[in-house]
Design a protein around this motif. Sequence first.
Motif, short mmCIF file in Angstrom:
data_model
loop_
_atom_site.label_atom_id
_atom_site.label_comp_id
_atom_site.label_asym_id
_atom_site.label_seq_id
_atom_site.Cartn_x
_atom_site.Cartn_y
_atom_site.Cartn_z
N UNK A 179 22.84 117.69 -30.67
CA UNK A 179 21.86 117.00 -29.84
C UNK A 179 21.63 117.83 -28.60
N UNK A 180 20.65 117.45 -27.80
CA UNK A 180 20.34 118.22 -26.60
C UNK A 180 21.39 118.06 -25.51
N UNK A 181 22.28 117.09 -25.66
CA UNK A 181 23.31 116.88 -24.64
C UNK A 181 24.68 117.33 -25.11
N UNK A 182 24.74 118.10 -26.21
CA UNK A 182 26.01 118.62 -26.70
C UNK A 182 25.98 120.14 -26.71
N UNK A 183 27.10 120.73 -27.09
CA UNK A 183 27.25 122.18 -27.07
C UNK A 183 27.13 122.76 -28.47
N UNK A 184 26.70 124.04 -28.58
CA UNK A 184 26.73 124.70 -29.89
C UNK A 184 28.17 124.90 -30.32
N UNK A 185 28.40 124.95 -31.62
CA UNK A 185 29.75 125.14 -32.13
C UNK A 185 29.77 126.24 -33.19
N UNK A 186 30.92 126.87 -33.31
CA UNK A 186 31.12 127.85 -34.36
C UNK A 186 31.60 127.14 -35.63
N UNK A 187 30.90 127.38 -36.73
CA UNK A 187 31.23 126.79 -38.02
C UNK A 187 31.70 127.89 -38.97
N UNK A 188 32.64 127.59 -39.88
CA UNK A 188 33.13 128.62 -40.80
C UNK A 188 32.09 129.00 -41.85
N UNK A 189 32.01 130.28 -42.13
CA UNK A 189 31.18 130.77 -43.24
C UNK A 189 31.92 130.43 -44.53
N UNK A 190 31.25 129.75 -45.43
CA UNK A 190 31.88 129.32 -46.68
C UNK A 190 32.18 130.52 -47.59
N UNK A 191 33.31 130.45 -48.28
CA UNK A 191 33.64 131.47 -49.28
C UNK A 191 34.49 132.60 -48.77
N UNK A 192 34.97 132.50 -47.53
CA UNK A 192 35.80 133.59 -47.00
C UNK A 192 36.85 133.02 -46.05
N UNK A 193 38.12 133.34 -46.31
CA UNK A 193 39.23 132.95 -45.45
C UNK A 193 40.19 134.12 -45.37
N UNK A 194 40.95 134.14 -44.30
CA UNK A 194 41.90 135.23 -44.12
C UNK A 194 41.49 136.14 -42.98
N UNK A 195 42.25 137.22 -42.82
CA UNK A 195 42.06 138.14 -41.71
C UNK A 195 40.77 138.94 -41.90
N UNK A 196 39.87 138.84 -40.91
CA UNK A 196 38.62 139.61 -40.94
C UNK A 196 38.64 140.61 -39.79
N UNK A 197 38.34 141.83 -40.12
CA UNK A 197 38.38 142.87 -39.10
C UNK A 197 37.03 143.10 -38.47
N UNK A 198 36.24 144.03 -39.04
CA UNK A 198 34.97 144.39 -38.45
C UNK A 198 33.81 143.89 -39.31
N UNK A 199 32.65 143.79 -38.65
CA UNK A 199 31.41 143.48 -39.33
C UNK A 199 30.41 144.60 -39.05
N UNK A 200 29.44 144.74 -39.93
CA UNK A 200 28.47 145.82 -39.79
C UNK A 200 27.16 145.39 -40.43
N UNK A 201 26.05 145.71 -39.76
CA UNK A 201 24.73 145.52 -40.35
C UNK A 201 24.26 146.87 -40.88
N UNK A 202 24.06 146.95 -42.20
CA UNK A 202 23.59 148.17 -42.84
C UNK A 202 22.45 147.84 -43.77
N UNK A 203 21.33 148.53 -43.59
CA UNK A 203 20.17 148.31 -44.46
C UNK A 203 19.81 146.82 -44.55
#
Length: 493
Positions: free
Chosen positions: A414-438
């Motif tokens: 709602x307009x009176x609440x804060x954005x939240x981080x939600x988990x990306x489905x299908x991936x759990x565990x230690x994540x290191x780096x991300x990269x945008x390629x092509x």
Amino acid sequence: MISKANVRYFLLLTLLADLVCLSAATAQSKTIPTTRSGARWQEAGLPFIQNFDSKEYSASPQNVMVVRDHRGVMYFANISGVLEYDGVSWRLITLPNSAAVFSLGIDENGVVYVGAEVELGYLAPDSLGQMEYVSLVQRLPGEYRDFRSMPAIIATTHGVHFCGYRFIFRLENFQVRHDHGALSTANTGRFRVIEAKSQFQLAFGVGDKIYVRQEGIGLMKLAGDSLVLVPDGQRFKNTPIQVMLPFPIPDGYAQASRGKGHNKSKHRILVGDRRSELFLYDGVSFQPFKTDADVFLRENHLSRGTNLPDGTIALGTHYGGVALIDQQGRLRQVINRTAGLRHEKVNGIYTDPVSGALWLALDNGLARVNMPMPLSMYDEKLGISNSVRSILRFQGRIYAATHQGIYYLSNPATRSTYPTFQPVAGIKGYCGEMLVAENTLLAATTIGVYRIEENRAIQICDLNTITIHQSPTNPRLVYVGGGVLGKLQQIDG
């Protein structure tokens, strides 16, 4: 193992096993591009708030008002007296009969004035340089000394106005001097008395003018020693006013709001009443000012307001903390318990004229909110409960790689609440780096390399990786490292 569904996109060539893992110090942190003003507020996390409770400042929990003197020392109207805070230590300045303090004001010379239960006066240093309260009650004619409380003090070029419910006392030509370390007023100054026909409510200073609502009459303006009803002011004869603030009209808005009978000036006054309705006043009429915060204000009851240096307007409430709106009426943020306030009943609100910080006098404690907000915070309240390894923006959305998966920033519910981080489905565990390629978002994790599509992850391979880099010579070639060293190459078709 390579998923068959992904063979047409990538080819993995394993080059070397058991490569020593890269140090955590090499975890990448991508720059988040600056977004438009509206998007910036929509993505803003929790503000940095410093709370102060009664155990810390050793006085009543209830606070009413805030001012800052010319030295940068803060003063708070407290039920136990006047609280003084220099940024390090607290001190309580008591009044005769331990009177509760309801208002503070400051003049152009930096003198702090005090209004309390059957008391009014000012603060001045003693022989040791410590501020003490000096009463001015004895300067009032005897018939005016029983004035109950004093809810507002407003300094103008015409004097200092102590605004009560039955009287307005204007202190004229008053000077505080120090002769060889001793306090001296040399009998300067005199009081003029403006008496209510019925009863005054709150008084407000806008520019160099004083406005006050009188019960059964409406909104009035002080002119010399008289009160005159402002044009269209009778609409408030039965409705108390909570907020009056200067409101410079943004370009474009002024043209749209001008019409027959309206003042063509771009200067307005924002008025908020006890029904939590907002108006813009041009000196001729009060026009409704509709905002995204209207429902929030009605539900939580408007109490006080202040202007912030960047044009944002902070509106305090009795039950929900503070709403921040812009000059177009868009709700930017709500500062409440979720944001870190310990109490949500706002009795007084004040903008530090030097730092821009927002001070809140609460029914239980005090709070200092860092404003403006170049930085905000996401913690477990907003979905981030473990270490973040990297962060980047892809196709307008922010992603964070953590020790327990990848998360994306979702819009506020709602307009009176804060954005939240939600988990990306299908991936759990230690994540290191991300990269945008092509134009593809890739993530290196200890359970494989993944392609991220909006809020779901698709595994490309199941090799142990924590770092990922694009070839500087071939943009379709990506190197991964961790438990193995490998490369990913995009295959057309």
